[in-house]
Scaffold this active site. Structure first.
Site, PDB file in Angstrom:
ATOM      1  N   LYS A 621       0.812  -1.549  -0.102  1.00 14.37           N
ATOM      2  CA  LYS A 621       0.010   0.292   0.159  1.00 14.37           C
ATOM      3  C   LYS A 621       0.901   1.235   0.151  1.00 14.37           C
ATOM      4  CE  LYS A 621      -3.527  -1.095  -0.428  1.00 14.37           C
ATOM      5  NZ  LYS A 621      -3.870  -1.154  -1.926  1.00 14.37           N
ATOM      6  N   GLY A 623       2.604   1.943  -2.737  1.00 17.37           N
ATOM      7  CA  GLY A 623       2.209   2.708  -4.655  1.00 17.37           C
ATOM      8  C   GLY A 623       3.419   1.587  -5.335  1.00 17.37           C
ATOM      9  N   THR A 625       2.284  -0.840  -6.641  1.00 16.81           N
ATOM     10  CA  THR A 625       1.782  -1.476  -8.302  1.00 16.81           C
ATOM     11  C   THR A 625       1.999  -0.299  -9.662  1.00 16.81           C
ATOM     12  OG1 THR A 625       0.114  -2.786  -6.641  1.00 16.81           O
ATOM     13  CG2 THR A 625      -0.362  -1.901  -9.790  1.00 16.81           C
ATOM     14  N   LYS A 839      -6.617   0.251  -6.172  1.00 14.32           N
ATOM     15  CA  LYS A 839      -5.501   1.436  -5.696  1.00 14.32           C
ATOM     16  C   LYS A 839      -6.176   2.076  -6.415  1.00 14.32           C
ATOM     17  CE  LYS A 839      -3.455  -2.325  -7.220  1.00 14.32           C
ATOM     18  NZ  LYS A 839      -2.819  -2.992  -5.730  1.00 14.32           N
ATOM     19  N   GLY A 840      -5.651   3.087  -5.354  1.00 16.78           N
ATOM     20  CA  GLY A 840      -6.013   4.227  -4.807  1.00 16.78           C
ATOM     21  C   GLY A 840      -7.829   4.786  -5.143  1.00 16.78           C
ATOM     22  N   ARG A 841      -7.973   3.844  -3.719  1.00 14.68           N
ATOM     23  CA  ARG A 841      -9.498   3.220  -3.683  1.00 14.68           C
ATOM     24  C   ARG A 841      -9.835   4.925  -3.217  1.00 14.68           C
ATOM     25  NH1 ARG A 841      -8.098  -0.740  -1.712  1.00 14.68           N
ATOM     26  NH2 ARG A 841      -8.986  -2.768  -2.673  1.00 14.68           N
ATOM     27  N   TYR A 843     -12.068   6.048  -0.164  1.00 18.45           N
ATOM     28  CA  TYR A 843     -12.846   5.899   1.449  1.00 18.45           C
ATOM     29  C   TYR A 843     -12.398   7.780   2.280  1.00 18.45           C
ATOM     30  CZ  TYR A 843      -7.686   4.768   0.795  1.00 18.45           C
ATOM     31  OH  TYR A 843      -6.378   4.563   1.242  1.00 18.45           O
TER      32      TYR A 843
HETATM   33  N1  LIG Z   1      -0.469   6.197 -10.065  1.00 18.98           N
HETATM   34  C1  LIG Z   1      -1.224   5.940  -8.784  1.00 18.98           C
HETATM   35  N2  LIG Z   1      -1.980   5.146  -9.300  1.00 18.98           N
HETATM   36  C2  LIG Z   1      -3.019   4.365  -8.676  1.00 18.98           C
HETATM   37  N3  LIG Z   1      -2.617   4.723  -7.088  1.00 18.98           N
HETATM   38  C3  LIG Z   1      -1.544   5.169  -6.510  1.00 18.98           C
HETATM   39  C4  LIG Z   1      -0.436   5.741  -7.599  1.00 18.98           C
HETATM   40  N4  LIG Z   1       0.506   6.510  -6.979  1.00 18.98           N
HETATM   41  C5  LIG Z   1       0.476   5.404  -5.625  1.00 18.98           C
HETATM   42  N5  LIG Z   1      -0.577   4.927  -5.717  1.00 18.98           N
HETATM   43  C6  LIG Z   1      -1.945   4.411  -4.219  1.00 18.98           C
HETATM   44  O1  LIG Z   1      -0.995   3.445  -4.267  1.00 18.98           O
HETATM   45  C7  LIG Z   1      -1.498   2.392  -3.086  1.00 18.98           C
HETATM   46  C8  LIG Z   1      -1.866   1.512  -3.546  1.00 18.98           C
HETATM   47  O2  LIG Z   1      -0.708   1.124  -3.026  1.00 18.98           O
HETATM   48  P1  LIG Z   1       0.315  -0.889  -3.779  1.00 18.98           P
HETATM   49  O3  LIG Z   1       0.482  -0.509  -4.861  1.00 18.98           O
HETATM   50  O4  LIG Z   1       1.949  -0.899  -3.059  1.00 18.98           O
HETATM   51  O5  LIG Z   1      -0.510  -1.691  -3.127  1.00 18.98           O
HETATM   52  S1  LIG Z   1      -0.772  -3.463  -2.849  1.00 18.98           S
HETATM   53  O6  LIG Z   1      -0.076  -3.296  -2.013  1.00 18.98           O
HETATM   54  O7  LIG Z   1       0.479  -3.843  -4.193  1.00 18.98           O
HETATM   55  O8  LIG Z   1      -1.780  -3.761  -2.928  1.00 18.98           O
HETATM   56  C9  LIG Z   1      -2.595   3.387  -2.437  1.00 18.98           C
HETATM   57  O9  LIG Z   1      -3.418   3.167  -1.944  1.00 18.98           O
HETATM   58  P2  LIG Z   1      -5.042   4.085  -2.359  1.00 18.98           P
HETATM   59  O10 LIG Z   1      -5.238   5.292  -2.332  1.00 18.98           O
HETATM   60  O11 LIG Z   1      -5.177   3.909  -0.095  1.00 18.98           O
HETATM   61  O12 LIG Z   1      -5.618   2.560  -2.969  1.00 18.98           O
HETATM   62  C10 LIG Z   1      -2.449   4.691  -3.874  1.00 18.98           C
HETATM   63  O13 LIG Z   1      -2.379   5.996  -3.086  1.00 18.98           O
END
Ligand SMILES: Nc1ncnc2c1ncn2[C@@H]1O[C@H](COP(=O)(O)OS(=O)(=O)O)[C@@H](OP(=O)(O)O)[C@H]1O
Length: 888
Positions: A621, A623, A625, A839-841, A843
């Site tokens: 979580k 970033g 991905t 990714k980028g939920r 909430y």
């Molecule tokens: N460009 C882009 N697009 C989408 N999301 C982004 C991006 N950059 C950073 N993030 C942040 O990445 C969070 C998810 O982290 P991970 O990819 O490491 O999650 S996981 O562990 O693989 O499930 C995700 O967390 P949440 O916002 O809580 O969903 C994002 O805040």
């Protein structure tokens, strides 16, 4: 007139001339021999000599020459005298507050004796810490516990001349925790005669040459070592120190005699190792007059550790020995067994059984070569089969082919079936559950078809190899388990397929004898509770070198040690081994291409060039991905193929996929033009806090670059909670975020588990330190995850610099997507491709009280991170400054 019997006339100078009549043959020779004939005869004789010599060493006649020169096993002691007192038990009834660990204070990081000490400790799996002697002592206690059970000084004089303050501190520690000291007298430049050891009523003579060592049977230090014998001859080195004392606190442990010099012989024994009972200052010590080059000192050193730690560092006295004879029926003509060799084998087995209860030779057969020798050798084969039930047997591949050369399981199975069929026809037992592959091929590095075929045909549960993790150094060989097969470390005894004759032993007979009499082979048994020795059939023919070797070493062990020797079938030994070393069950895969020997016994169809060069380790979580996706956009980088179950993440190093083996992992990095010219990479966000991951990753990818992404740990925890909640985790759906993070240790287990999984990965410094134990700082990048989110192009500049890539401007490649609220791939001027919904939920924001709680909770961890970044010379990210500034 007949001259015979009469004296010949005396010549000038006093010599007699014997004038005998020339015999007839001489006349015949004189008339027939000419120069040409002489040359021809000489050539013929030379040819015959060459032929004779060549024939005798390689052909069946070898035995005629060598069989009557069969060496008798060495034994110079009254070992078989039955009255052997029980070995001492150093354990104490007192409650000890010390850790079973040794502190070794060395002169320098490269000193020879320091290295010897460390290697001996490693070989015996004794935990230790090495410290270079300096101004101050290392920390000796943790809370109310002593960190070390024994303190070893490589240099006795350094110990004796420590400054007063440190010495008092050390003595106090030793007295309070009942900790003893070992010291080694190192060679002095000057010869000292009766010089006093500073601060002790002990006198030392130095630079002596000694001989004929003996042990003091009354010394309480002896446990592994057994007194009563003499190590005859010169002791190694010219710089021995001997000790003399008047005080009753000192008691000799070992003595030796002075080597006669200028005709002067000192006949009284001189103390070469001395024990200080601590009667004067309450500190017990064992002092050595020389280093560990003398084999007996290795035993005495282990005994000193056991004694001075009150048994905390005692090694078990049990030693298990199994002797495998590979290549039964295999071998060049002239090197195989005759009937009398088999009889000698049985006789030697019976002799060994008296000293090693349960002993049986373990015969590995390749039946294709049955009856392929000379006539007497074929009789030898028959003789072996006549006695099948007196030996243990195992399968060694029908045609002695290396398994890694077969890519096909069914081919391997067919070969194994032939050997099994032979065993059934000839009454060879087939239930040992053990097998060894020729040249150890296919065992490690793992050739999956071998394990599969072994299971199917022979129900193999145990094997052994010298190759895991590497052949050398032998003291680091370990065991592991793969696909239910226990792989035990195999030891070398110095006999190989081509070492056939004692007189021709490489380096001379003395070399093997030294190895037996306290040297490498002897030490191998001392250092390994379970010894599986590799030998070959050829070592039992000719002059039966192996019988000589094993009978001699077993006798030598009985002469000089109190070890209790025993033997058992391999399956039992495997269970014993992993009971002793459960931590070894889980394998540690290395890269077969990093070891030439491994490359040779690894399938040609395997590859290693595409193994990842970069690992993105998470944590979850942050970033990861997004970073994975951005990296994959760079033309110089190649990601792994996706997994059908875990998508872009392979999760190899941290879970059961690791136990599937290296082949499983390699499939995701297929060779091909794309992968071989680009840097391959992988990301699994759970690697960051996986306990075994850094070690495993380093074992396989020691040169990899590691990227960790860090965001505020509070935000990470909240994002993680939202993530598993949306995955339907029942506990997460039952408890609010605040309940989870504030759960205490009396909370229900599911809640506690959830709390730990949610909060622990945010203790960044703790996990980063674990990575830094394996990888050097220049291999690790801590990427600011907040920057990756807000200004990914800037973050990608840092990543490219770290990976030394040709620069790509991610400002052109990424575009902010207002709808998503994140940067996404710019597909065209208008279009973007964003990460998925997970990714980028969206909430609700974190509750104020939770944010406050987490800030406080993470303060010590963030402080540790801040210090770590300073140490690494890296700037602190803004989120860390913010978290710390408003903390409290
Ligand atoms: N460009 C882009 N697009 C989408 N999301 C982004 C991006 N950059 C950073 N993030 C942040 O990445 C969070 C998810 O982290 P991970 O990819 O490491 O999650 S996981 O562990 O693989 O499930 C995700 O967390 P949440 O916002 O809580 O969903 C994002 O805040």
């Amino acid at each position: 007139m007949a001259m015979s019997g009469s004296r010949a006339p005396l010549l000038e100078g006093g010599e007699y001339v014997h004038k005998a009549p020339a015999p007839r043959c001489c006349f015949w020779l004189a008339s027939h021999v000419n120069v040409r004939k002489c040359v021809a005869a000489a050539m013929l004789v030379s040819l015959l000599t060459i032929f004779f010599y060549g024939y005798y060493v390689t052909a069946p006649l070898t035995s005629l020459v060598w069989r009557d020169r069969i060496p008798r096993p060495l034994s110079q002691c009254s070992l078989l005298a039955p009255a052997r007192g029980a070995a001492r038990d150093h354990r104490s009834a007192a409650r000890l507050r010390i850790d079973a660990k040794v502190l070794v204070i060395v002169e320098s990081a490269y000193s020879r004796l320091g290295r010897d000490i460390a290697e001996l400790l490693v070989a015996n799996r004794i935990r230790y810490k090495l410290e270079v002697a300096g101004k101050s002592l290392p920390v000796l206690t943790t809370l109310d516990k002593g960190r070390y059970g024994v303190i070893v000084f490589e240099s006795l004089s350094k110990y004796a001349s420590m400054d007063k303050w440190n010495r008092e501190l050390l003595d106090k520690y030793c007295r309070e925790y009942s900790v003893g000291v070992v010291g080694f007298a190192t060679p002095a430049e000057e010869t000292l005669v009766g010089a006093q050891l500073k601060g002790f009523p002990l006198f030392m003579h130095t630079n002596l040459r000694l001989k004929d060592a003996t042990l003091n049977p009354a010394s309480p230090v002896l446990r592994l070592s057994r007194a009563g014998e003499t190590a005859w001859g010169a002791l190694p080195g010219d710089h021995w120190t001997v000790f003399r004392a008047n005080s009753s606190t000192y008691e000799p442990v070992a003595w030796a005699l002075m080597q006669a010099e200028y005709g002067i012989t000192e006949r009284s024994p001189l103390a070469t190792v001395i024990q200080d009972h601590g009667r004067l200052d309450g500190v017990q010590r064992v002092l050595f007059g020389s280093g560990l080059q003398f084999w007996l000192h290795r035993l005495l050193f282990l005994d000193a550790l056991s004694y001075l730690s009150h048994g905390q560092l005692s090694l078990s006295l049990e030693r298990w020995i199994l002797v495998d004879i590979d290549d039964i029926f295999v071998g060049e003509r002239g090197t195989r067994l005759h009937v009398e060799d088999v009889k000698a084998l049985l006789a030697s087995q019976a002799a060994l059984q008296r000293l090693v209860p349960g002993f049986r030779f373990n015969l590995g057969f390749s039946a294709k070569y049955f009856h392929r020798g000379t006539a007497p050798e074929n009789c030898g084969d028959d003789e072996l089969l006549k006695h099948t039930h007196q030996f243990n047997w195992f399968c060694h591949m029908w045609n002695h082919q290396q398994p890694h050369l077969y890519s096909n399981v069914s081919q391997l199975e067919a070969e194994m079936m032939l050997n099994k069929q032979f065993a059934l026809e000839h009454g060879i037992p087939i239930n040992s559950s053990y097998s060894v592959s020729p040249h150890h091929s296919g065992v490690y590095p793992v050739h999956e078809p071998l394990y599969e075929a072994w299971k199917k045909v022979w129900d193999v549960k145990v094997t052994s190899t010298e190759e895991y993790p590497h052949l050398r150094p032998a003291r680091l060989r370990r065991g592991f388990r793969h696909r239910g097969v226990m792989v035990l470390p195999r030891q070398t005894c110095g006999l190989f397929t081509h070492t056939l004759l004692l007189e021709r032993y490489p380096g001379g007979r003395q070399r093997l004898d030294r190895s037996i009499q306290g040297g490498e082979l002897f030490q191998t048994v001392i250092n390994n509770p379970i010894n599986i020795f590799m030998t070959h059939m050829s070592n039992y023919g000719n002059d039966r070198l192996a019988l000589y070797t094993f009978e001699s070493v077993v006798k030598f062990l009985r002469c000089w040690t109190n070890v209790r020797l025993g033997s058992a079938p391999p399956l039992q030994l495997a269970h014993k081994y992993f009971q002793l070393r459960p931590d070894e069950l889980s394998p540690l895969w290395g890269n077969p291409c990093d070891d030439v020997r491994h490359r040779r016994i690894w399938s040609k169809s395997k590859w290693c060039g595409t193994l990842p060069k970069v690992l993105v380790i998470g944590p979850q979580k942050t970033g990861s991905t997004a970073l994975y996706t951005f990296l994959a956009m760079h033309p110089a980088l190649a990601p792994n193929l996706p997994s059908p179950t875990t998508y872009e993440e392979l999760q190899f190093f941290n879970n059961n996929n690791y136990l599937k083996g290296l082949d499983w992992y390699l499939e995701y990095f297929p060779p091909g033009p794309g992968n071989s010219s680009r840097l391959t990479f992988e990301k699994s966000a759970t690697y960051f806090d996986g306990e075994l991951v850094p070690r495993r990753a380093h074992a396989l990818l020691p040169n990899a670059k590691i990227i960790a992404i860090l965001i505020s740990p509070s935000k990470r925890a909240y994002s993680w909670y939202q993530h598993i909640r949306s995955h339907g985790d029942p506990a997460a759906n039952n408890y609010s975020f605040h309940t989870v993070i504030t759960a205490n240790d009396s909370a229900p287990k599911p809640l506690r588990d959830l709390r730990n999984r949610c909060l622990n990965p945010g203790k960044y410094a703790h996990y980063l330190e674990r990575w830094l134990l394996e990888f050097s700082p220049h291999q690790l990048l801590t990427l600011d995850g907040a920057q990756l989110r807000a200004d990914p192009a800037l973050a990608m500049d840092a990543v490219q610099k770290f990976l030394k890539l040709e620069h790509r401007d991610y400002r052109q490649l990424l575009k902010y997507d207002a709808k998503k609220g994140f940067f996404c791939q710019a597909v065209s001027k208008e279009k973007t491709k964003c990460l998925g919904k997970s990714k980028g939920r969206v909430y609700p924001p974190m509750e104020e009280r939770s944010a406050k709680f987490l800030k406080r909770y993470y303060t010590p961890h963030n402080t540790a991170l801040s210090k770590l970044l300073v140490r690494l010379g890296r700037p602190a990210p803004q989120w860390l400054k913010d978290d710390l500034s408003s903390a409290g």
